[in-house]
Enzyme design. Structure first.
Site: not given
Ligand code: COA
Length: 337
Positions: A118, A259, A289
């Site tokens: 990215c 970004h 993204n």
């Molecule tokens: N819908 C509903 N529930 C979801 C889900 C979805 N799409 N994705 C994950 N969950 C659940 C998980 O299973 C977890 O459940 P649990 O607590 O029972 O295990 C809970 O939601 C929390 O999951 P988690 O992965 O810890 O969520 P988060 O708050 O970290 O959010 C992202 C996830 C991906 C949105 C976040 O981590 C993020 O945006 N990170 C940056 C990623 C990024 O920008 N990458 C590219 C960089 S260039």
């Protein structure tokens, strides 16, 4: 050192996104999720995806043609092509070679892909700056294009909610008026935390030898929480540092064009710079993204929608797999998009 570089002009920009829209509600057909969950955590409502035979090549071609048209330059004027894709639709011929051919750029002109996920656009801009600054090439076409939807694991609700497809292109050339459009630029990487986002290519060893324990899936595997922490702890201070090196203050810069990975990450940079919403360009809601393409898409669309007035300055910043990150303070001349 940089004082001795020949000045670079950003001459033209363009972007392209596929027509097909996948909303958060559409994703509920694939797994248990909701529009509310996705929107509150990411700021994303929908994303665009390629369909049928469409690939990042088609998107990149369209974006490049628009950037060339805006620059007032012709394919014959381009003397180097750099493409940046997180995962190009084909490893070879490269995206850059394919676009050189499709655009009618003379066939002795060098063309290569650069992979910085990215952060690809900022990396490509730094490389182009080196080439132009040293007088090696005069006019360079940069194309950032990604069909992330083809490397997304559509069963993984932690990653497939985030990514979308799109392309952005930029024509840069030696500035004949002596005004450098790059006020500062810096790129960085830390391979020791590279496992946070991985795409391991499938492939078996020669059948006559022992096989590897694991075979890659070719799909994105990501530790979202770690990436989030990395982004909010590294990028805001880095952007501030890049601004310092530009000789301007953050108040003097008109726009932040980051970004588009997560609205909350964008806000962490915005808060650090103490920018009001009108100075921050965000279109993640509609595209998710789009990897290296996200900055030029946000920039050009921002101009089209009247959020960005040209004849201004902007700080661009990117981050992503590698891990890689980068920032640039640039001048946005009138008429570039
Ligand atoms: N819908 C509903 N529930 C979801 C889900 C979805 N799409 N994705 C994950 N969950 C659940 C998980 O299973 C977890 O459940 P649990 O607590 O029972 O295990 C809970 O939601 C929390 O999951 P988690 O992965 O810890 O969520 P988060 O708050 O970290 O959010 C992202 C996830 C991906 C949105 C976040 O981590 C993020 O945006 N990170 C940056 C990623 C990024 O920008 N990458 C590219 C960089 S260039």
């Amino acid at each position: 050192m940089t004082d001795k570089l020949r000045p670079l002009k950003i001459a033209g920009l363009g972007y392209c996104v596929p027509e097909t829209v996948i909303t958060n509600d559409d994703l509920t057909k694939l797994y248990e999720t909701s529009d509310e969950w996705i929107y509150t955590r990411t700021g994303i409502k929908e994303r665009r995806v390629v369909s049928g035979n469409e690939t990042a090549i088609d998107l990149g071609l369209d974006a490049a043609q628009k950037a060339l048209a805006k620059s007032g330059l012709k394919p014959e004027d381009i003397d180097c092509v750099i493409s940046a894709a997180s995962v190009p639709p084909q490893l070879y011929p490269t995206l850059a070679c394919t676009l050189q051919d499709k655009l009618g750029i003379p066939n002795q002109v060098p063309a290569f892909d650069l992979t910085a996920a990215c952060t690809g656009l900022i990396y490509a801009l730094q490389v182009a700056r080196g080439f132009i600054g040293a007088g090696i090439y005069k006019t360079i076409l940069i194309v950032a294009s990604d069909n992330n939807s083809k490397i997304t694991n559509w069963e993984d609700r932690g990653t497939s909610i985030l990514f979308g497809d799109g392309a952005g292109a930029m024509v840069v050339t030696e500035a004949e008026d002596g005004i450098d459009d790059i006020l500062s630029i810096q790129i960085s990487a830390d391979g020791s935390i590279g496992q946070m986002i991985q795409t391991n290519m499938p492939g078996q060893c020669c059948p006559l030898v022992e096989q590897a324990d694991e075979v890659g899936t070719g799909k994105i595997i990501m530790n979202g929480k770690d990436v989030y922490k990395f982004a909010v702890t590294t990028v805001p201070a880095y952007v501030e540092d890049c601004i310092k090196k530009s000789g301007l203050t953050s108040e003097e810069i008109d726009y932040l064009i980051p970004h588009q990975a997560n609205q909350r990450i964008i806000e962490s940079i915005q808060n650090r710079l103490k920018y009001t919403d009108d100075k921050v360009i965000s279109n993640i809601k509609y595209y998710g993204n789009t990897s290296a393409a996200s900055i030029p898409i946000a920039l050009v669309e921002g101009v089209e929608q009247g959020k960005i007035k040209l004849g201004s300055t902007a700080v661009l910043c990117g981050f992503g797999a590698g891990m890689t990150w980068g920032a640039a303070v640039v001048r946005l001349r009138k008429g570039i998009c």
